[in-house]
Design a protein around this motif. Structure first.
Motif, PDB file in Angstrom:
ATOM      1  N   ALA A   1     -41.175  27.834   5.337  1.00 25.15           N
ATOM      2  CA  ALA A   1     -40.456  26.611   4.991  1.00 25.15           C
ATOM      3  C   ALA A   1     -40.485  26.418   3.489  1.00 25.15           C
ATOM      4  CB  ALA A   1     -41.133  25.438   5.668  1.00 25.15           C
ATOM      5  N   THR A   2     -39.367  26.011   2.948  1.00 23.96           N
ATOM      6  CA  THR A   2     -39.382  25.659   1.533  1.00 23.96           C
ATOM      7  C   THR A   2     -39.561  24.153   1.429  1.00 23.96           C
ATOM      8  OG1 THR A   2     -37.009  25.497   1.532  1.00 23.96           O
ATOM      9  CG2 THR A   2     -37.944  27.578   0.785  1.00 23.96           C
ATOM     10  N   THR A   3     -39.982  23.708   0.301  1.00 28.35           N
ATOM     11  CA  THR A   3     -40.276  22.279   0.154  1.00 28.35           C
ATOM     12  C   THR A   3     -39.276  21.585  -0.747  1.00 28.35           C
ATOM     13  OG1 THR A   3     -41.644  22.672  -1.771  1.00 28.35           O
ATOM     14  CG2 THR A   3     -42.744  22.739   0.358  1.00 28.35           C
ATOM     15  N   GLY A   4     -38.404  22.380  -1.325  1.00 24.65           N
ATOM     16  CA  GLY A   4     -37.460  21.770  -2.264  1.00 24.65           C
ATOM     17  C   GLY A   4     -38.022  21.745  -3.686  1.00 24.65           C
ATOM     18  N   ASN A   5     -39.329  21.954  -3.828  1.00 15.06           N
ATOM     19  CA  ASN A   5     -39.915  22.009  -5.173  1.00 15.06           C
ATOM     20  C   ASN A   5     -39.818  23.437  -5.716  1.00 15.06           C
ATOM     21  OD1 ASN A   5     -40.615  19.323  -5.012  1.00 15.06           O
ATOM     22  ND2 ASN A   5     -42.579  19.820  -4.007  1.00 15.06           N
ATOM     23  N   ARG A   6     -39.918  23.527  -7.024  1.00 12.20           N
ATOM     24  CA  ARG A   6     -39.837  24.856  -7.643  1.00 12.20           C
ATOM     25  C   ARG A   6     -41.113  25.179  -8.405  1.00 12.20           C
ATOM     26  NH1 ARG A   6     -35.536  27.901  -7.333  1.00 12.20           N
ATOM     27  NH2 ARG A   6     -33.872  27.008  -6.081  1.00 12.20           N
TER      28      ARG A   6
ATOM     29  N   HIS B   1     -46.840  26.538   3.753  1.00 17.32           N
ATOM     30  CA  HIS B   1     -47.424  27.349   4.810  1.00 17.32           C
ATOM     31  C   HIS B   1     -48.888  26.960   4.990  1.00 17.32           C
ATOM     32  CE1 HIS B   1     -47.822  30.736   7.486  1.00 17.32           C
ATOM     33  NE2 HIS B   1     -48.814  31.238   6.772  1.00 17.32           N
ATOM     34  N   GLU B   2     -49.278  26.800   6.245  1.00 14.74           N
ATOM     35  CA  GLU B   2     -50.656  26.429   6.586  1.00 14.74           C
ATOM     36  C   GLU B   2     -51.148  25.264   5.752  1.00 14.74           C
ATOM     37  OE1 GLU B   2     -52.970  30.015   6.571  1.00 14.74           O
ATOM     38  OE2 GLU B   2     -52.201  30.603   8.558  1.00 14.74           O
ATOM     39  N   GLY B   3     -50.314  24.284   5.686  1.00 18.66           N
ATOM     40  CA  GLY B   3     -50.733  23.019   5.090  1.00 18.66           C
ATOM     41  C   GLY B   3     -50.727  22.985   3.575  1.00 18.66           C
ATOM     42  N   ARG B   4     -50.160  24.035   2.932  1.00 20.00           N
ATOM     43  CA  ARG B   4     -50.100  23.893   1.490  1.00 20.00           C
ATOM     44  C   ARG B   4     -48.858  24.544   0.893  1.00 20.00           C
ATOM     45  NH1 ARG B   4     -52.205  27.705  -2.171  1.00 20.00           N
ATOM     46  NH2 ARG B   4     -52.174  29.711  -1.096  1.00 20.00           N
ATOM     47  N   GLU B   5     -48.554  24.064  -0.282  1.00 18.70           N
ATOM     48  CA  GLU B   5     -47.344  24.484  -0.957  1.00 18.70           C
ATOM     49  C   GLU B   5     -47.711  25.542  -1.989  1.00 18.70           C
ATOM     50  OE1 GLU B   5     -43.878  21.649  -2.653  1.00 18.70           O
ATOM     51  OE2 GLU B   5     -45.775  21.529  -3.697  1.00 18.70           O
ATOM     52  N   PHE B   6     -46.978  26.646  -2.008  1.00 14.83           N
ATOM     53  CA  PHE B   6     -47.296  27.635  -3.043  1.00 14.83           C
ATOM     54  C   PHE B   6     -46.107  28.527  -3.357  1.00 14.83           C
ATOM     55  CE2 PHE B   6     -47.716  31.499  -0.503  1.00 14.83           C
ATOM     56  CZ  PHE B   6     -47.867  30.981   0.767  1.00 14.83           C
TER      57      PHE B   6
END
Ligand code: ATP
Ligand code: MG
Ligand code: ZN
Length: 264
Positions: A19-24, A35-40
């Motif tokens: 999943a992407t979050t829309g942030n860059r 993924h697995e509760g964190r953004e990276f």
């Protein structure tokens, strides 16, 4: 009831579409994934890391290759005086009780040689008693058994390091030193005949180099030969080197006539 978003997340989980979050990513501006509760950032945290590991492995491989080459270059007993090339145990005939015991002790060192149980020898005594001969004999015997051995006098060792500073040198200082650190048996011959310039704090370039080698050899076998008695040796090589030289070391005093005079 599952929301549409949750349903999509679940499908994504199954087919492993991150999943992407829309942030860059602030570093590379790629879309961040969740993924697995964190953004990276997949690029920076996964791909770049793997690339770095591959590069590290390639460098390690190259270092190993270089060491193999160095082994060829250095181990071809190029540092040994011709008179010691063939100095085997069989050719050593002890003229005194002390030298008889010394020969037996060095042969015992060879017989008990075990990489898991490192042990050092300090052969101390006056000129021509056969210190270098017996140390060389140990390397001949152990090389036949497949161990890597190196025999070098301290003055030559320092000269070799200085030679490596030359930009046309075929080896670098760090290659030479890591080679000295890594051989199964290193003979450091003529300890105490080298010259140390003294810096203000009593620690010269040579002291630092010797320290680097000795400290890097902890856990490996080393034979030292010297003309100096203990206090004089300590003064010469300095306290912290002396302490390493004596660590796990059997001192063998070699008392007898100068074999070189006898021959003349
Ligand atoms: N007992 C011996 N039997 C046969 N050869 C010997 C004996 N002792 C010494 N030699 C020979 O004499 C020469 C001098 O010996 P060596 O170089 O081992 O002496 P050393 O104790 O290392 O002296 P130095 O303190 O000057 O370095 C060498 O060629 C060595 O092979
Ligand atoms: Mg000698
Ligand atoms: Zn990034």
């Amino acid at each position: 009831m599952q929301s549409a978003r949750e349903a999509i997340e679940q499908i994504r989980g199954r087919v492993r579409i991150p999943a992407t979050t829309g942030n860059r990513c602030p570093a590379c501006n790629r879309a961040l994934i969740f993924h697995e509760g964190r953004e990276f950032c997949f690029q920076c945290e996964v791909i770049a890391k793997e690339d770095a590991e591959l590069a590290k492995a390639a460098i390690a491989d190259r270092e190993r290759m270089k060491l193999k080459q160095l082994e060829k270059q250095f181990a071809a007993h190029s540092f040994i005086n011709p008179s010691l090339k063939e100095a085997t145990f069989a050719k050593y005939n002890p003229p005194t009780e002390s030298l008889y015991k010394a020969k037996a002790a060095v042969m015992g060192f060879v017989m008990n040689f075990d990489k898991e149980k490192p042990q050092n020898l300090l052969l101390a005594g006056s000129y021509g008693t056969g210190k270098s001969h017996l140390a060389r004999a140990a390397t001949i015997e152990l090389m036949q058994q497949g161990y890597s051995c190196m025999f070098i006098s301290v003055p030559k060792l320092f000269a070799k390091i200085q030679e490596s500073f030359n930009k046309n040198s075929s080896f670098s200082e760090s290659q030479f030193i890591s080679y000295l650190q890594s051989v199964d048996l290193l003979v450091i011959d003529d300890l105490g005949t080298e010259h140390y310039g003294k810096d203000t704090d009593g620690e010269s370039w040579g002291h630092t180099k010797l320290f680097e080698i000795l400290d890097g050899r902890a856990g490996r076998h080393t034979i030292y030969t010297t003309n100096l008695v203990e206090e004089a040796l300590e003064d010469k090589v300095n306290g912290r080197n002396f302490s390493r030289i004596l660590d796990n070391t059997e001192i063998i005093y070699m008392v007898g006539p100068d074999f070189r005079r006898k021959r003349k």
